[in-house]
Enzyme design. Structure first.
Site, PDB file in Angstrom:
ATOM      1  N   ALA A 141     -24.588 -44.998  -1.030  1.00  0.00           N
ATOM      2  CA  ALA A 141     -25.137 -44.126  -0.045  1.00  0.00           C
ATOM      3  C   ALA A 141     -24.298 -43.279   0.809  1.00  0.00           C
ATOM      4  O   ALA A 141     -24.511 -42.168   0.993  1.00  0.00           O
ATOM      5  CB  ALA A 141     -25.931 -45.089   0.891  1.00  0.00           C
ATOM      6  N   ASP A 199      -8.577   3.598  -1.018  1.00  0.00           N
ATOM      7  CA  ASP A 199      -8.182   4.785  -1.236  1.00  0.00           C
ATOM      8  C   ASP A 199      -9.223   5.744  -1.280  1.00  0.00           C
ATOM      9  O   ASP A 199     -10.612   5.554  -1.104  1.00  0.00           O
ATOM     10  CB  ASP A 199      -7.366   4.970  -2.540  1.00  0.00           C
ATOM     11  CG  ASP A 199      -8.111   4.368  -3.682  1.00  0.00           C
ATOM     12  OD1 ASP A 199      -9.277   4.031  -3.485  1.00  0.00           O
ATOM     13  OD2 ASP A 199      -7.463   4.243  -4.843  1.00  0.00           O
TER      14      ASP A 199
HETATM   15  P1  ATP Z   1      -6.241   8.332  -3.229  1.00  0.00           P
HETATM   16  O1  ATP Z   1      -4.821   7.809  -3.328  1.00  0.00           O
HETATM   17  O2  ATP Z   1      -6.908   8.512  -2.172  1.00  0.00           O
HETATM   18  O3  ATP Z   1      -6.710   7.991  -4.739  1.00  0.00           O
HETATM   19  P2  ATP Z   1      -4.967  10.907  -4.512  1.00  0.00           P
HETATM   20  O4  ATP Z   1      -5.803  10.991  -5.729  1.00  0.00           O
HETATM   21  O5  ATP Z   1      -4.902  12.242  -3.799  1.00  0.00           O
HETATM   22  O6  ATP Z   1      -5.789   9.949  -3.407  1.00  0.00           O
HETATM   23  P3  ATP Z   1      -2.785  10.251  -5.873  1.00  0.00           P
HETATM   24  O7  ATP Z   1      -3.446  10.122  -7.019  1.00  0.00           O
HETATM   25  O8  ATP Z   1      -1.614   9.532  -5.401  1.00  0.00           O
HETATM   26  O9  ATP Z   1      -3.702  10.148  -4.524  1.00  0.00           O
HETATM   27  O10 ATP Z   1      -2.124  11.898  -5.849  1.00  0.00           O
HETATM   28  C1  ATP Z   1      -1.477  12.443  -4.974  1.00  0.00           C
HETATM   29  C2  ATP Z   1      -1.133  13.821  -4.911  1.00  0.00           C
HETATM   30  O11 ATP Z   1      -0.731  14.201  -6.207  1.00  0.00           O
HETATM   31  C3  ATP Z   1      -2.505  14.253  -4.788  1.00  0.00           C
HETATM   32  O12 ATP Z   1      -3.003  14.930  -3.362  1.00  0.00           O
HETATM   33  C4  ATP Z   1      -2.436  15.766  -5.785  1.00  0.00           C
HETATM   34  O13 ATP Z   1      -1.703  16.879  -4.713  1.00  0.00           O
HETATM   35  C5  ATP Z   1      -1.331  15.537  -6.526  1.00  0.00           C
HETATM   36  N1  ATP Z   1      -1.963  15.030  -7.982  1.00  0.00           N
HETATM   37  C6  ATP Z   1      -3.071  14.504  -8.218  1.00  0.00           C
HETATM   38  N2  ATP Z   1      -3.377  14.386  -9.456  1.00  0.00           N
HETATM   39  C7  ATP Z   1      -2.507  15.248 -10.023  1.00  0.00           C
HETATM   40  C8  ATP Z   1      -2.144  15.580 -11.432  1.00  0.00           C
HETATM   41  N3  ATP Z   1      -2.909  15.226 -12.399  1.00  0.00           N
HETATM   42  N4  ATP Z   1      -1.256  16.659 -11.644  1.00  0.00           N
HETATM   43  C9  ATP Z   1      -0.490  16.752 -10.843  1.00  0.00           C
HETATM   44  N5  ATP Z   1      -0.545  16.662  -9.405  1.00  0.00           N
HETATM   45  C10 ATP Z   1      -1.562  15.593  -9.031  1.00  0.00           C
END
Ligand code: ATP
Length: 923
Positions: A302, A348
């Protein structure tokens, strides 16, 4: 042996083409021939072990003791007292308890296997994906469908899904520690190697299970599944056993404690009985001891909530399944509870809070600003200078650079629809290029791509080295503030450059303007290179002394549903925080639009400020801050730790490979199912199958609901145990003389009745509580304190009070029946049904934090069905002769049936009524 052959020989041997990949038909035929690309780790071995282990659980040990005692008492009856009736009764009792042990072990085993299967099935929803070239088109397929001869592309954060021979590499580095034990990344090459090269040195090969730590590469699959190097050692891999969740540990602790209580109670009651015999007769006899044993066995059984562990694991699995229906995939049952206790959601921005559908709407080039028309991926739309005079030559270099230094592709399918492939920022640039008349394939006729330095979120840049008419150029794009620091000149007119220092203020103002309009910004730059630097230069030295060509403003609209989710989470006492790699002004503008911050000028902490802060400063900063901008993945981990130092329970999202450590540090690491890298998915506890922030809100709500349901059924199960123990003990202590036909040694309930209540009439409705809808207010109260025991919040006092009253009532019913002259079995049947129906009424009360008056009893149809079933089955066992013999039940008069059905409702209604009237929390 593919590493010692030339690229062409490898492709010929595998009968594939570098430019078109395999055809669909060939791939299918090879999949049939080779089987799916997966490892078959043998798990059958452990099945028996799990079964045997469940026979040694503390709860089951009590049942074993009960079997032993029942056999002892049966043998005594049969051979010493020659009492066959009681002897066979004892044997039957031992047999039934034994059967219960076996059923319980079987259920535990079956349930464990089912939970594992269920989790595995859920996890296959987040199966690894690979980019492959088939029939000339790039596409994503499940890693399991990969076959030898497939051409695949990998980039930062991908896993290598089969053994590969590299055809092209761009700064590619892999972590191969699982094969070589060496944690340093290995740089990859393409040239053929010598015949005798060892596995660790086969740099032109990639091996299944490695992950990409830098760069990107193109390879041809040479082996899949068990034929890979990983497959060779797979036999040695242990199938991971799921770890017990904190609640399972709490329950295990609780049941161990209850086991001690059970033993204590048994010893107490036996000593009491024997003491009484000694005092009255002056001697102790074996017959006296044996006569008391059956009561002791009933008591032991129990006190233990036999079904609790199985029910708990079923309820957690149900929870995980329901969560998956809402697109939240949890990897371990553990996370379900933690989710409900989350106090901070750190998300993010790009893709989670925003749509990740990027379109360039504005740009700056040559001292002029431009607007771009058009929506989505359809590359039609005019580019117009805001001055009204548009000179296409002015942005030629910018467009060429944006299109050539780009990892995406934009192709028209047979139906002339534009099909983008790759990351959304790059796609937006491809679309812009097409609008301006620059096509990547056409440009690549003139510009030879020599090297690619892929994007990563720590550098925040991407670069490509191209050769045009014998001249090498580095084309770079990236976060404007980073590029502004690395550029010493700015292109001002097609043939004129200005020093950066002279125009920096203008550009910074331009970037801020775009940011305030919630536009994501990107800068584009270039520099001429010598052949030596272009081909062999250290990547760290290349992205310097740039000439800035322009700045792009990219719209990435917030997801419309996020605002409501943020508000719900805030109301639930969960703080929502944005952590983004984007520019501070853009982050602030979007955070304000979504309600994450209440004023448009709320403070934003940027990466550099984070770096400057000491740990102690950061700990206090994180309390006031809701937006972090320009952070790198390394900052994220510090932010999590600072939050945790404040006793916060942090759920954090991440999508890039470098986010993995932060995800592991967070209490709940969240990865994106669609856009997340495979490495982050591996590190996460929760995967958002739809990449949506709203799913986080749903998951937190689901976590709270599951925890509340677990509390509800614990309330129900433990109340039963208290009631049973009390009903038995009261008879032992208070009935000292025979009453009517009932002897002083008769227990209130037979052991098998107690087992029936624990295993059937109590646990089935408890199980149904796992499906309960949340009580309305669940997302309107602050998160629970994780430090607090599950018994806190008046659960223990409520269980003791309800159980106490119920136990007293069962004893009262038994006493009344004895005094009314009913037979022993009839009196025990009255007690049995009083307990059963008492519990079936009580279950409606147990499902509410407050009382049964607060919830619609018919809302949970499973519960109603289970209660009906348990009620009818319990009455049936009093009517069927076989059950009468086995359980010691007897049929009752219809008046008595009505009484044992209705009267036990009284305590529940009465206590709940008083609780509601006097607002007494603790009962
Ligand atoms: P989160 O962190 O919210 O996803 P995010 O995508 O802006 O935002 P990251 O991916 O770290 O963050 O990108 C940071 C920065 O790098 C962006 O704000 C942009 O200026 C630059 N970036 C993002 N993607 C590319 C890419 N494919 N080529 C070159 N620069 C980039």
């Amino acid at each position: 042996m593919f590493y010692d052959q030339t690229e062409q020989a490898v492709l010929t041997e595998l009968a594939t083409s570098r430019h078109d990949g395999l055809t669909k038909q060939t791939a299918e035929a090879r999949l049939r021939e080779k089987g799916p690309n997966q490892l078959n780790v043998d798990q059958t071995q452990s099945a028996w072990l799990i079964f045997v282990k469940s026979l040694k659980e503390p709860l089951v040990i009590i049942l074993w003791i009960a079997v032993g005692l029942a056999l002892l008492s049966a043998s005594y009856d049969l051979w010493v007292l020659q009492d066959t009736k009681h002897g066979f009764g004892g044997l039957a009792e031992a047999g039934v308890i034994f059967a219960v042990i076996m059923i319980n072990a079987g259920l535990t085993y079956w349930q464990g296997a089912k939970a594992r299967r269920s989790l595995a099935a859920l996890q296959s929803l987040a199966a690894h994906q690979v980019s492959v070239l088939r029939d000339g088109n790039w596409q994503k397929i499940a890693a399991e469908a990969l076959v030898p001869g497939d051409i695949v592309e990998v980039k930062l954060g991908d896993f290598i899904e089969g053994d590969l021979r590299w055809l092209a590499v761009h700064e590619l580095q892999l972590n191969e520690s699982h094969l070589t034990g060496e944690s340093e990344p290995v740089a990859k090459t393409v040239a053929a190697l010598a015949d005798e090269t060892t596995l660790a040195e086969r740099t032109n090969m990639g091996f299944a299970g490695s992950s990409v730590t830098n760069g990107s590469g193109l390879g041809v699959v040479t082996a899949t599944g068990m034929a890979t190097e990983l497959g060779q050692i797979a036999q040695m891999l242990q199938a991971a056993q799921p770890k017990p969740t904190p609640i399972e540990q709490t329950v295990a602790r609780l049941t161990r404690q209850l086991m001690l209580v059970a033993l204590g109670v048994v010893v107490l009651s036996l000593s009491y009985d024997l003491g009484k015999e000694w005092l009255t007769t002056g001697q102790l006899t074996l017959t006296g001891l044996m006569a008391n044993i059956s009561g002791a066995i009933a008591l032991a059984v129990a006190a233990i909530p036999d079904a609790l562990p199985v029910v708990l694991s079923i309820v957690l699995t149900i929870g995980a399944r329901l969560l998956a229906q809402q697109k939240g995939l949890i990897k371990a049952l553990n996370s379900v509870e933690t989710l409900g206790a989350t106090t901070i959601v750190a998300s993010d921005k790009t893709g989670t809070l925003t749509k990740n559908e990027m379109t360039v709407t504005h740009f700056w080039a040559n001292g002029q600003t431009y607007t771009v028309e058009g929506n989505g991926y359809d590359p039609v739309g005019e580019l117009e200078a805001t001055t009204g005079v548009t000179d296409p030559a002015a942005y030629q270099a910018l467009m060429q650079s944006a299109v050539l230094n780009n990892g995406a592709s934009l192709q028209q399918d047979t139906a002339q629809r534009w099909q983008p492939f790759g990351n959304p920022t790059d796609i937006a640039l491809m679309v812009l290029g097409e609008k301006a008349g620059y096509n990547q394939a056409a440009l690549q006729q003139d510009f030879e791509i020599c090297r690619v330095l892929p994007f990563d979120s720590t550098r925040k840049m991407m670069s490509t080295v191209v050769r045009h008419h014998q001249q090498y150029w580095l084309l770079t794009k990236g976060a404007p503030d980073v590029l502004l620091e690395r550029a010493d000149h700015v292109q001002w007119q097609p043939d004129q450059q200005k020093p950066m220092a002279a125009v920096k203020a203008t550009l910074t103002q331009q970037i801020a303007n775009y940011g305030q309009q919630a536009l994501r910004t990107l800068a584009v730059a270039q520099r001429p290179l010598t052949a030596e630097a272009a081909l062999n230069g250290d990547p760290a030295d290349l992205e310097q002394q740039l000439t800035l060509l322009g700045i792009l403003g990219i719209i990435d609209p917030p997801r419309p549903e996020v605002k409501a989710s943020v508000a719900i989470l805030k109301q639930a006492g969960v703080k929502v925080v944005m952590i983004t790699g984007d520019h501070a002004t853009t982050a602030q503008a979007i955070a304000y639009q979504l309600g994450i911050i209440d004023t448009p000028t709320a403070p934003v902490i940027t990466g550099p400020a984070l770096e400057a802060a000491t740990d102690a400063e950061l700990t206090s900063l994180v309390q006031e801050t809701c937006v972090y901008a320009r952070v790198t993945p390394q900052h994220k981990q510090r932010i999590v730790q600072a939050m945790q130092a404040q006793q916060e329970v942090v759920a954090m999202t991440g999508d890039g490979v470098n986010d993995a450590p932060a995800l592991r540090s967070a209490d709940i690491g969240i990865a994106m199912g669609i856009n997340g890298t495979e490495v982050t998915k591996d590190a996460a506890d929760l995967i958002l199958l739809d990449d949506q922030f709203t799913t986080i809100e749903h998951s937190v709500a689901a976590g709270r609901r599951i925890f509340a349901n677990i509390k509800n059924f614990m309330r129900q199960e433990l109340t039963t145990n208290v009631a049973e123990v009390l009903a038995l003990l009261l008879t032992t202590f208070l009935i000292t003389q025979p009453i009517g036909h009932v002897s002083a040694m008769t227990p209130t309930l037979t052991t098998i009745m107690v087992l029936w209540v624990n295993m059937i009439s109590d646990s089935l409705p408890s199980l149904a509580l796992g499906y309960d809808q949340p009580e309305q207010a669940l997302m309107q109260v602050p998160p629970r304190n994780v430090q607090q025991s599950i018994l806190a919040d008046h659960l223990l006092s409520r269980v003791l009070i309800r159980g106490g009253v119920m136990g007293g009532m069962v004893f009262g019913a038994f006493l009344w029946a004895a005094q009314a002259g009913l037979s022993t079995a009839e009196a025990q049947t009255v007690a049995f049904l009083t307990l059963v129906f008492g519990q079936l009424w009580h279950v409606f009360d147990a499902r509410s934090q407050r009382s049964l008056f607060r919830r619609n009893p018919f809302q949970n149809r499973y519960l109603v069905a289970m209660v009906l079933f348990a009620g009818i089955a319990s009455v049936t066992v009093t009517l069927v002769p076989f059950c009468n013999t086995l359980m010691g039940t007897r049929p009752l008069s219809s008046g008595l049936y009505l009484a044992v059905f209705l009267l036990p409702a009284l305590p529940t209604f009465l206590l709940s009524g008083l609780k509601e009237i006097f607002r007494i929390e603790w009962w």
